[in-house]
Design a protein around this motif. Structure first.
Motif, PDB file in Angstrom:
ATOM      1  N   GLN A 169       0.817  -1.217   0.000  1.00 27.24           N
ATOM      2  CA  GLN A 169       0.000   0.000   0.000  1.00 27.24           C
ATOM      3  C   GLN A 169       0.848   1.263   0.000  1.00 27.24           C
ATOM      4  N   GLY A 170       2.153   1.088   0.074  1.00 24.71           N
ATOM      5  CA  GLY A 170       3.061   2.223   0.032  1.00 24.71           C
ATOM      6  C   GLY A 170       4.476   1.765  -0.207  1.00 24.71           C
ATOM      7  N   ARG A 185       6.368   2.275  -8.800  1.00 21.16           N
ATOM      8  CA  ARG A 185       5.222   3.160  -8.571  1.00 21.16           C
ATOM      9  C   ARG A 185       4.404   3.343  -9.854  1.00 21.16           C
ATOM     10  N   ASP A 227       0.921   1.903  -9.565  1.00 18.45           N
ATOM     11  CA  ASP A 227       0.119   3.025  -9.069  1.00 18.45           C
ATOM     12  C   ASP A 227      -0.004   2.981  -7.544  1.00 18.45           C
ATOM     13  N   PRO A 230       1.589   4.666  -3.892  1.00 18.32           N
ATOM     14  CA  PRO A 230       2.272   5.883  -3.433  1.00 18.32           C
ATOM     15  C   PRO A 230       3.731   5.621  -3.049  1.00 18.32           C
ATOM     16  N   VAL A 264       7.170   7.464  -1.149  1.00 15.70           N
ATOM     17  CA  VAL A 264       7.711   8.560  -0.341  1.00 15.70           C
ATOM     18  C   VAL A 264       9.224   8.422  -0.257  1.00 15.70           C
ATOM     19  N   ILE A 312       3.453   8.561   4.258  1.00 19.88           N
ATOM     20  CA  ILE A 312       2.352   8.017   3.449  1.00 19.88           C
ATOM     21  C   ILE A 312       1.007   8.404   4.050  1.00 19.88           C
ATOM     22  N   GLY A 365       0.159  11.825   3.220  1.00 22.83           N
ATOM     23  CA  GLY A 365       0.059  12.122   1.796  1.00 22.83           C
ATOM     24  C   GLY A 365       1.226  12.920   1.248  1.00 22.83           C
ATOM     25  N   GLU A 366       2.399  12.826   1.889  1.00 28.44           N
ATOM     26  CA  GLU A 366       3.576  13.588   1.445  1.00 28.44           C
ATOM     27  C   GLU A 366       4.389  12.736   0.470  1.00 28.44           C
ATOM     28  N   PHE A 367       3.836  12.545  -0.735  1.00 29.30           N
ATOM     29  CA  PHE A 367       4.432  11.658  -1.715  1.00 29.30           C
ATOM     30  C   PHE A 367       5.525  12.371  -2.516  1.00 29.30           C
ATOM     31  N   GLU A 425       6.993  13.116  -9.197  1.00 32.17           N
ATOM     32  CA  GLU A 425       7.720  12.438 -10.258  1.00 32.17           C
ATOM     33  C   GLU A 425       8.906  13.298 -10.687  1.00 32.17           C
TER      34      GLU A 425
END
Length: 231
Positions: A58-59, A83, A87, A89, A91, A199, A202-204, A207
């Motif tokens: 999941q991350g 990633r 798809d 996430p 970090v 994660i 939400g601090e991903f 790209e």
């Protein structure tokens, strides 16, 4: 949350799979062998050992420096490709912060270090605050004298930047030493522990992110010297 983590910025690259804060599986990469050729087979082997597939993650978390230029690039490129394919996430975690996360809870500031060469190191100071690790000031690189000039009071010293320069550090500073040998080196476990919070918030990584080197690469240094000399 299932997290796949890589630490590739140091001389002992590693891979780890965590479920929340529990380490499910971990492995060091083999020294002297190509890191590029090892990472995906090691990831596949570890996932299979705990009966998971890459799609179950999941991350993703990866070290982004400071550390080895080549290792950091390989690790980030590998995780960026995963990633895009899955798809999931991704970090990025400081190598020094990951090392701080390896430590048992302590009230002392953590002086986290990575060796560069005799007398030189990367360092950062961190503090455990409940379930978090907070950086105090900026990460930096320089000499042993540079690293300690602003330190006051006792610190927990960790990492090979301190241990391999121990004689140079001397006894003027009040050091506490981690009792566990497996907490001395940056590891994918610490990267995963730090990555969990990133994660969740939400601090991903955007790209195209580049590793955090703290110094120019050898190629950049050679180019700059060439430009200065006018040759």
């Amino acid at each position: 949350m299932i997290i796949l983590a890589l630490e590739t910025g140091t001389s002992s690259p590693s891979v780890a799979i965590l479920q929340d804060r529990e380490l499910l599986a971990g492995s060091l990469c083999q020294p002297g062998q190509s890191l590029t050729s090892q990472l995906l087979p090691t990831i596949d082997r570890l996932l299979a050992s705990v009966e998971l597939g890459i799609a179950d993650c999941q991350g993703f978390a990866v070290s982004i420096g400071p550390g080895s230029f080549t290792g950091l690039r390989v690790g980030l490129a590998t995780m960026s490709a995963l990633r895009l394919a899955q798809d999931i996430p991704l970090v990025g975690v400081s190598t020094l912060e990951g090392l701080a996360w390896n430590q048992a809870p302590t009230h002392l500031p953590i002086f986290s270090t990575v060796y560069i060469k005799p007398g030189f190191l990367y360092w950062g100071v961190y503090q455990r605050e409940r379930e978090a690790v907070v950086r105090r000031g900026s990460e930096a690189m320089g000499t042993v004298a540079d690293s300690v000039k602003d330190l006051k009071g006792a610190h927990l010293a960790v990492g090979d930047g301190w241990s391999r320069n121990r004689e140079i550090f001397g006894s003027d500073q009040n050091w506490s030493i981690s009792p566990a040998a497996d907490q001395e080196a940056p590891s994918a476990r610490g990267i995963g522990l730090a990555g969990l919070g990133l994660i969740e918030r939400g601090e991903f990584l955007p790209e195209g992110t580049s590793p955090h080197y703290l110094q120019p690469s050898y190629a950049e240094a050679a180019r700059d010297n060439h430009q200065v000399s006018g040759k």
